[in-house]
Scaffold this motif. Structure first.
Motif, mmCIF file in Angstrom:
data_model
loop_
_atom_site.group_PDB
_atom_site.id
_atom_site.type_symbol
_atom_site.label_atom_id
_atom_site.label_comp_id
_atom_site.label_asym_id
_atom_site.label_seq_id
_atom_site.Cartn_x
_atom_site.Cartn_y
_atom_site.Cartn_z
ATOM 1 N N GLY A 174 4.885 0.488 7.151
ATOM 2 C CA GLY A 174 3.582 -0.092 6.845
ATOM 3 C C GLY A 174 2.672 0.807 6.036
ATOM 4 O O GLY A 174 1.525 0.474 5.763
ATOM 5 N N LEU A 175 3.175 1.983 5.625
ATOM 6 C CA LEU A 175 2.337 2.904 4.829
ATOM 7 C C LEU A 175 2.572 2.728 3.325
ATOM 8 O O LEU A 175 2.004 3.458 2.525
ATOM 9 N N GLY A 176 3.420 1.765 2.961
ATOM 10 C CA GLY A 176 3.617 1.478 1.534
ATOM 11 C C GLY A 176 4.589 2.398 0.830
ATOM 12 O O GLY A 176 4.457 2.639 -0.372
ATOM 13 N N LYS A 177 5.586 2.916 1.547
ATOM 14 C CA LYS A 177 6.558 3.847 0.945
ATOM 15 C C LYS A 177 7.385 3.160 -0.151
ATOM 16 O O LYS A 177 7.505 3.675 -1.256
ATOM 17 N N SER A 178 7.950 1.997 0.195
ATOM 18 C CA SER A 178 8.810 1.278 -0.766
ATOM 19 C C SER A 178 8.023 0.852 -1.998
ATOM 20 O O SER A 178 8.492 0.984 -3.127
ATOM 21 N N THR A 179 6.805 0.351 -1.767
ATOM 22 C CA THR A 179 5.956 -0.091 -2.886
ATOM 23 C C THR A 179 5.657 1.079 -3.814
ATOM 24 O O THR A 179 5.704 0.944 -5.038
ATOM 25 N N LEU A 180 5.358 2.239 -3.222
ATOM 26 C CA LEU A 180 5.024 3.416 -4.038
ATOM 27 C C LEU A 180 6.219 3.848 -4.882
ATOM 28 O O LEU A 180 6.073 4.121 -6.075
ATOM 29 N N VAL A 181 7.402 3.895 -4.268
ATOM 30 C CA VAL A 181 8.605 4.328 -5.001
ATOM 31 C C VAL A 181 8.903 3.372 -6.141
ATOM 32 O O VAL A 181 9.194 3.784 -7.266
ATOM 33 N N ASN A 182 8.802 2.056 -5.878
ATOM 34 C CA ASN A 182 9.026 1.058 -6.937
ATOM 35 C C ASN A 182 7.991 1.205 -8.055
ATOM 36 O O ASN A 182 8.306 1.045 -9.232
ATOM 37 N N SER A 183 6.743 1.532 -7.668
ATOM 38 C CA SER A 183 5.673 1.721 -8.670
ATOM 39 C C SER A 183 5.930 2.968 -9.520
ATOM 40 O O SER A 183 5.703 2.963 -10.722
ATOM 41 N N LEU A 184 6.397 4.036 -8.867
ATOM 42 C CA LEU A 184 6.626 5.303 -9.574
ATOM 43 C C LEU A 184 7.670 5.161 -10.672
ATOM 44 O O LEU A 184 7.511 5.704 -11.763
ATOM 45 N N ASN A 227 2.973 -3.387 -7.209
ATOM 46 C CA ASN A 227 3.905 -3.918 -8.205
ATOM 47 C C ASN A 227 3.333 -5.168 -8.878
ATOM 48 O O ASN A 227 4.033 -5.883 -9.574
ATOM 49 N N THR A 228 2.030 -5.407 -8.623
ATOM 50 C CA THR A 228 1.373 -6.599 -9.181
ATOM 51 C C THR A 228 0.579 -6.229 -10.429
ATOM 52 O O THR A 228 -0.164 -5.242 -10.421
#
Length: 362
Positions: free
Chosen positions: A47-57, A243-244
């Motif tokens: 819930g800390l946004g790890k996957s979202t951050l990696v995809n964004s990076l 990712n939006t």
């Protein structure tokens, strides 16, 4: 000889010019042809946004088939390690990126042993590299060692939790830890600054070693020095990912839409996302070197010191000298020969003893 036949060598005719200034270009061409490998581990509560951050990076989707477990499944879940590999190409440069996620971390009622699986995984990669390095085919070694670990800290607490402290203390001698404060958009600038200072204070107080950005040489240009200074000031990096794509004042940005406005992920005024990405990309080579020369060497020397049968030493490894009490400094080869001789001696003694026993029986 005609003038046409030496056109390709015109650059070498300059007086006082030998040509080895082209060596960096050779290294560059060879490296680009071979491609690069990098392994990043992300650790933190869900819930800390790890996957979202990696995809964004990395502007990619590393988890296309991920299923989010419900509350009942989470309560039974133990720490799992998921490695996702993706080949990224940018302007002809290939990067084989592996991201190791740790679902289930910190979610049990008793989290005493939750980092043991992570430590085991890191050691397993070191062990695999050690075996490959001392095997017959050393040309095509795949480097799966963890080069960097993003440790996600919750923005909702008042600094580090006991689990955060214990995890980092257990791992700081095995991997390059980069502390990251997640979901930076939930705090005001003043609150974030206070949290950063508190986290840094606690890291220092507990003697935790985080990845130190390399010092600049005096001959570096001022722009690079300023960049490194700003990166050092930003630690721990306060980030938020998205990712939006949204439209703000006629331009498209990646961000999060709230009733009061838009948080732009790539705006340095809003969070440290760009600084974190800059740190990772500009110091990727250094992260790999520190992994090789510090963390892997520590593991290797401990492994040899325990007296386990050491694999043959690699010509590539720098510190391949071990101390022997009787003979001062012996190379790994000498030690292996000594062990083989001792083993043969033991076997000969056993044979003599068995022969003597058989004669007594007759």
């Amino acid at each position: 000889m005609s003038s046409d036949s030496v056109k390709g060598f015109s650059g070498l005719e300059t007086p006082g010019y030998v040509g080895f200034a082209n060596l960096p270009n050779q290294v560059h061409r060879k490296s680009v042809k071979k491609g690069f490998e990098f392994t990043l581990m992300v650790v933190g509560e869900s819930g800390l946004g790890k996957s979202t951050l990696v995809n964004s990076l990395f502007l990619t989707d590393l988890y296309p088939e991920r299923v989010i477990p419900d509350a009942i499944e989470k309560s039974k879940q133990t720490v799992r390690l998921d490695a996702s590999t993706v080949e990224i190409e940018e302007r002809g440069v290939k990067l084989r990126l592996t991201v190791v996620d740790t679902p289930g971390y910190g979610e049990a009622i008793d989290n005493t042993d939750c980092f043991k699986a992570i430590i085991r995984y890191i050691d397993e990669q070191f062990e695999r590299f050690l075996k490959d390095e001392s095997g017959l085919n050393r040309r095509n070694i795949v480097d799966n060692r963890i080069h960097c670990c993003f440790y996600f800290i919750s923005p909702f607490g008042h600094g580090l939790k006991p689990l955060d402290v214990e995890f980092m203390k257990q791992l700081h001698n095995k991997v390059n830890i980069v502390p990251v404060i997640a979901k930076a958009d939930v705090l005001t600038k003043k609150e974030m600054q206070r949290l950063k200072q508190r986290v840094l204070g606690e890291i220092s107080e507990h003697g935790i070693k985080i990845y130190p950005l390399p010092e600049c040489d005096s001959d570096e240009d001022e722009e690079y020095k300023e960049q490194v200074r700003q990166l050092k000031q930003a630690i721990p990096f306060a980030v938020c990912g998205s990712n939006t794509t949204l439209e703000v004042r006629g331009r498209k940005v990646r961000g999060r839409l709230y009733p009061w406005g838009v948080v732009e992920v790539e705006n340095p005024e809003h969070c440290d996302f760009v600084k974190l990405r800059t740190m990772l990309i500009t110091h990727m080579q250094d992260l790999q070197e520190v992994t090789q020369e510090v963390h892997y060497e520590n593991y290797r020397s401990e492994r040899l010191a325990k007296g386990a049968p050491p694999p043959a030493a690699s010509a590539v490894t720098k510190r391949n000298v071990i101390t022997d009490e009787k003979n001062g400094m012996l190379g790994d080869k000498d030690r292996m020969l000594a062990e083989k001789e001792a083993e043969l001696k033991r076997m000969q003694e056993m044979l003599v003893a068995m022969q003597a026993q058989m004669q007594q029986q007759h």
